[in-house]
Design a protein around this motif. Structure first.
Motif, PDB file in Angstrom:
ATOM      1  N   LEU A 156      40.662  11.054  17.105  1.00  0.00           N
ATOM      2  CA  LEU A 156      40.608   9.656  16.678  1.00  0.00           C
ATOM      3  C   LEU A 156      42.001   9.174  16.305  1.00  0.00           C
ATOM      4  CD1 LEU A 156      37.542  10.079  14.290  1.00  0.00           C
ATOM      5  CD2 LEU A 156      37.483   9.400  16.703  1.00  0.00           C
ATOM      6  N   MET A 157      42.399   8.041  16.874  1.00  0.00           N
ATOM      7  CA  MET A 157      43.684   7.415  16.551  1.00  0.00           C
ATOM      8  C   MET A 157      43.418   5.920  16.369  1.00  0.00           C
ATOM      9  SD  MET A 157      46.166   9.545  19.165  1.00  0.00           S
ATOM     10  CE  MET A 157      47.647   9.350  18.188  1.00  0.00           C
ATOM     11  N   VAL A 158      42.809   5.594  15.250  1.00  0.00           N
ATOM     12  CA  VAL A 158      42.334   4.240  14.996  1.00  0.00           C
ATOM     13  C   VAL A 158      43.323   3.487  14.105  1.00  0.00           C
ATOM     14  CG1 VAL A 158      40.472   2.880  13.961  1.00  0.00           C
ATOM     15  CG2 VAL A 158      39.929   4.910  15.317  1.00  0.00           C
ATOM     16  N   ALA A 159      43.826   2.378  14.616  1.00  0.00           N
ATOM     17  CA  ALA A 159      44.761   1.518  13.880  1.00  0.00           C
ATOM     18  C   ALA A 159      45.981   2.287  13.389  1.00  0.00           C
ATOM     19  CB  ALA A 159      44.048   0.834  12.705  1.00  0.00           C
ATOM     20  N   VAL A 160      46.524   3.150  14.243  1.00  0.00           N
ATOM     21  CA  VAL A 160      47.699   3.921  13.814  1.00  0.00           C
ATOM     22  C   VAL A 160      48.839   3.868  14.819  1.00  0.00           C
ATOM     23  CG1 VAL A 160      46.827   6.122  14.771  1.00  0.00           C
ATOM     24  CG2 VAL A 160      48.459   6.139  12.873  1.00  0.00           C
ATOM     25  N   LEU A 161      48.546   3.821  16.123  1.00  0.00           N
ATOM     26  CA  LEU A 161      49.623   3.902  17.112  1.00  0.00           C
ATOM     27  C   LEU A 161      50.523   2.675  17.097  1.00  0.00           C
ATOM     28  CD1 LEU A 161      47.798   5.590  20.115  1.00  0.00           C
ATOM     29  CD2 LEU A 161      49.726   6.516  18.826  1.00  0.00           C
ATOM     30  N   HIS A 162      50.045   1.554  16.576  1.00  0.00           N
ATOM     31  CA  HIS A 162      50.936   0.393  16.477  1.00  0.00           C
ATOM     32  C   HIS A 162      51.964   0.565  15.359  1.00  0.00           C
ATOM     33  CE1 HIS A 162      47.004  -1.130  14.553  1.00  0.00           C
ATOM     34  NE2 HIS A 162      47.776  -0.753  13.549  1.00  0.00           N
ATOM     35  N   PHE A 163      51.904   1.684  14.647  1.00  0.00           N
ATOM     36  CA  PHE A 163      52.943   2.025  13.682  1.00  0.00           C
ATOM     37  C   PHE A 163      53.917   3.065  14.237  1.00  0.00           C
ATOM     38  CE2 PHE A 163      49.448   0.740  10.665  1.00  0.00           C
ATOM     39  CZ  PHE A 163      50.056  -0.426  10.244  1.00  0.00           C
ATOM     40  N   VAL A 164      53.781   3.385  15.515  1.00  0.00           N
ATOM     41  CA  VAL A 164      54.691   4.329  16.176  1.00  0.00           C
ATOM     42  C   VAL A 164      55.536   3.541  17.177  1.00  0.00           C
ATOM     43  CG1 VAL A 164      54.890   6.424  17.553  1.00  0.00           C
ATOM     44  CG2 VAL A 164      52.991   6.175  15.930  1.00  0.00           C
ATOM     45  N   PRO A 165      56.832   3.373  16.923  1.00  0.00           N
ATOM     46  CA  PRO A 165      57.674   2.567  17.817  1.00  0.00           C
ATOM     47  C   PRO A 165      57.928   3.264  19.146  1.00  0.00           C
ATOM     48  CG  PRO A 165      59.022   3.584  16.117  1.00  0.00           C
ATOM     49  CD  PRO A 165      57.584   3.880  15.752  1.00  0.00           C
ATOM     50  N   ASP A 166      58.308   2.485  20.135  1.00  0.00           N
ATOM     51  CA  ASP A 166      58.609   3.037  21.455  1.00  0.00           C
ATOM     52  C   ASP A 166      59.707   4.093  21.379  1.00  0.00           C
ATOM     53  OD1 ASP A 166      56.721   1.384  22.640  1.00  0.00           O
ATOM     54  OD2 ASP A 166      58.185  -0.185  23.103  1.00  0.00           O
ATOM     55  N   SER A 167      60.641   3.923  20.446  1.00  0.00           N
ATOM     56  CA  SER A 167      61.750   4.868  20.320  1.00  0.00           C
ATOM     57  C   SER A 167      61.292   6.266  19.937  1.00  0.00           C
ATOM     58  CB  SER A 167      62.759   4.362  19.285  1.00  0.00           C
ATOM     59  OG  SER A 167      62.133   4.182  18.014  1.00  0.00           O
ATOM     60  N   ASP A 168      60.083   6.374  19.365  1.00  0.00           N
ATOM     61  CA  ASP A 168      59.527   7.679  19.006  1.00  0.00           C
ATOM     62  C   ASP A 168      58.682   8.278  20.120  1.00  0.00           C
ATOM     63  OD1 ASP A 168      60.752   7.748  16.554  1.00  0.00           O
ATOM     64  OD2 ASP A 168      59.027   6.964  15.452  1.00  0.00           O
ATOM     65  N   ASN A 169      58.639   7.590  21.263  1.00  0.00           N
ATOM     66  CA  ASN A 169      57.974   8.097  22.463  1.00  0.00           C
ATOM     67  C   ASN A 169      56.516   8.515  22.208  1.00  0.00           C
ATOM     68  OD1 ASN A 169      57.501   8.958  25.042  1.00  0.00           O
ATOM     69  ND2 ASN A 169      59.203  10.400  25.134  1.00  0.00           N
ATOM     70  N   PRO A 170      55.672   7.553  21.838  1.00  0.00           N
ATOM     71  CA  PRO A 170      54.275   7.907  21.584  1.00  0.00           C
ATOM     72  C   PRO A 170      53.558   8.475  22.796  1.00  0.00           C
ATOM     73  CG  PRO A 170      54.542   5.531  21.713  1.00  0.00           C
ATOM     74  CD  PRO A 170      55.915   6.112  21.665  1.00  0.00           C
ATOM     75  N   GLU A 171      53.957   8.068  24.013  1.00  0.00           N
ATOM     76  CA  GLU A 171      53.297   8.596  25.207  1.00  0.00           C
ATOM     77  C   GLU A 171      53.497  10.107  25.326  1.00  0.00           C
ATOM     78  OE1 GLU A 171      53.541   6.567  28.943  1.00  0.00           O
ATOM     79  OE2 GLU A 171      54.008   4.666  27.980  1.00  0.00           O
ATOM     80  N   LYS A 172      54.679  10.595  24.921  1.00  0.00           N
ATOM     81  CA  LYS A 172      54.930  12.038  24.970  1.00  0.00           C
ATOM     82  C   LYS A 172      54.025  12.771  23.987  1.00  0.00           C
ATOM     83  CE  LYS A 172      58.597  15.518  24.475  1.00  0.00           C
ATOM     84  NZ  LYS A 172      60.052  15.738  24.193  1.00  0.00           N
ATOM     85  N   ALA A 173      53.873  12.206  22.796  1.00  0.00           N
ATOM     86  CA  ALA A 173      52.992  12.820  21.801  1.00  0.00           C
ATOM     87  C   ALA A 173      51.547  12.829  22.296  1.00  0.00           C
ATOM     88  CB  ALA A 173      53.098  12.078  20.472  1.00  0.00           C
ATOM     89  N   LEU A 174      51.108  11.696  22.880  1.00  0.00           N
ATOM     90  CA  LEU A 174      49.738  11.622  23.392  1.00  0.00           C
ATOM     91  C   LEU A 174      49.501  12.634  24.496  1.00  0.00           C
ATOM     92  CD1 LEU A 174      47.296   9.702  22.709  1.00  0.00           C
ATOM     93  CD2 LEU A 174      49.466   9.140  21.623  1.00  0.00           C
ATOM     94  N   ALA A 175      50.508  12.848  25.342  1.00  0.00           N
ATOM     95  CA  ALA A 175      50.368  13.826  26.420  1.00  0.00           C
ATOM     96  C   ALA A 175      50.133  15.222  25.849  1.00  0.00           C
ATOM     97  CB  ALA A 175      51.607  13.811  27.308  1.00  0.00           C
ATOM     98  N   ARG A 176      50.818  15.541  24.766  1.00  0.00           N
ATOM     99  CA  ARG A 176      50.647  16.868  24.141  1.00  0.00           C
ATOM    100  C   ARG A 176      49.243  17.008  23.551  1.00  0.00           C
ATOM    101  NH1 ARG A 176      49.662  21.189  23.305  1.00  0.00           N
ATOM    102  NH2 ARG A 176      50.595  22.703  21.851  1.00  0.00           N
ATOM    103  N   TYR A 177      48.754  15.965  22.897  1.00  0.00           N
ATOM    104  CA  TYR A 177      47.397  16.025  22.347  1.00  0.00           C
ATOM    105  C   TYR A 177      46.363  16.145  23.463  1.00  0.00           C
ATOM    106  CZ  TYR A 177      49.122  14.760  17.691  1.00  0.00           C
ATOM    107  OH  TYR A 177      49.770  14.755  16.479  1.00  0.00           O
TER     108      TYR A 177
END
Length: 266
Positions: A156-177
């Motif tokens: 569950l990632m509810v109302a949280v990813l909009h606090f992760v900026p593009d500079s922190d590469n959220p797509e890379k983190a999501l790929a690992r999960y």
């Protein structure tokens, strides 16, 4: 300001926290003067913020119940926030008293309260970790002891990813999960967006973003297509990545400035 005995010493009471502001919007009591001041400033610009927070909470409830119906009985809640009514373990354990839940948040107040609340619950736990560092979450002893990674998990990632900026590469983190999830697992996301917002309201949105820049969690709004990328390699279940109010709606909630989706790992 004197800190209450339950507040971790690392907490700066003079700096607002996005998690504690969210607690305020939901009607919780685990927030401080700086949080309430910032939250009230947001409400002056966008009077619907409390309703938006409740709408996100409603989506969390619907998503958890949907996953329970699919046979999911263990959950990893990233960016879980401060415990208020309608937590994941309450929803899940009403259906299955043995359902397992691990809450993850970087906010020390959230973790302190979650830990205290779950002290007598053998099937739920909370850890302090940063979701941007997936290995610190996935390799945590509590996560590994509580959840069985040979069986499907509800992430569950509810109302949280909009606090992760593009500079922190959220797509890379999501790929690992996504990689770590067993087959048959599900991912549920809700994410703030400016699509559908009247252009006349964009100036107000910039003011809201300025308020959140005072916290440790600045806002990054994303489009539907950008949110959909977080489900790469997963099978998105109907009705797809849609405005929040259109996902298995069970109320008249009309809040639309967020996209949500649930997807299964094939």
């Amino acid at each position: 300001m004197e800190q209450a005995s339950w507040v971790p010493s690392s907490v700066d009471l003079d700096r607002p926290s996005a998690a504690r502001m969210y607690d305020y919007f939901l009607g919780g009591s685990h927030n401080f003067a700086a949080d309430r001041e910032a939250a009230k400033s947001v409400e002056q610009i966008f009077p619907g913020m409390a309703g938006a927070s409740r709408a996100n909470r409603s989506f969390l409830r619907r998503a958890v119940r949907y996953l329970l119906d699919q046979g999911i009985d263990q959950f990893l809640d990233l960016g879980s926030g401060i415990p208020t009514v309608g937590n994941v373990h309450e929803i899940a354990q009403q259906a299955d008293e043995n359902a397992k839940v691990v809450y993850v948040d970087v906010e020390p107040v959230a973790v302190a309260h979650s830990t205290a609340m779950l002290a007598t619950n053998p099937h739920a736990g909370a850890i302090q970790a940063d979701l941007r560092d997936p290995d610190s979450v996935l390799n945590n002893d509590t996560v590994r002891d509580m959840l069985d990674f040979t069986r499907p998990i509800g992430l569950l990632m509810v109302a949280v990813l909009h606090f992760v900026p593009d500079s922190d590469n959220p797509e890379k983190a999501l790929a690992r999960y996504r990689e770590a999830l067993p087959k048959g697992s599900y991912l549920a996301i809700s994410h703030g967006s400016l699509e559908g917002i009247n252009p006349d309201g964009l100036e107000d949105t910039e003011q809201i973003k300025a308020i959140y820049r005072r916290t440790d969690s600045p806002l990054t709004f994303r489009t539907r297509d950008e949110v959909a990328k977080f489900f790469t390699d997963l099978d998105v279940v109907p009705p797809g990545v849609v405005p929040l109010s259109e996902w298995h709606a069970d109320s008249a909630d009309a809040y639309i400035s967020a996209y949500v989706g649930v997807a299964r790992k094939p």
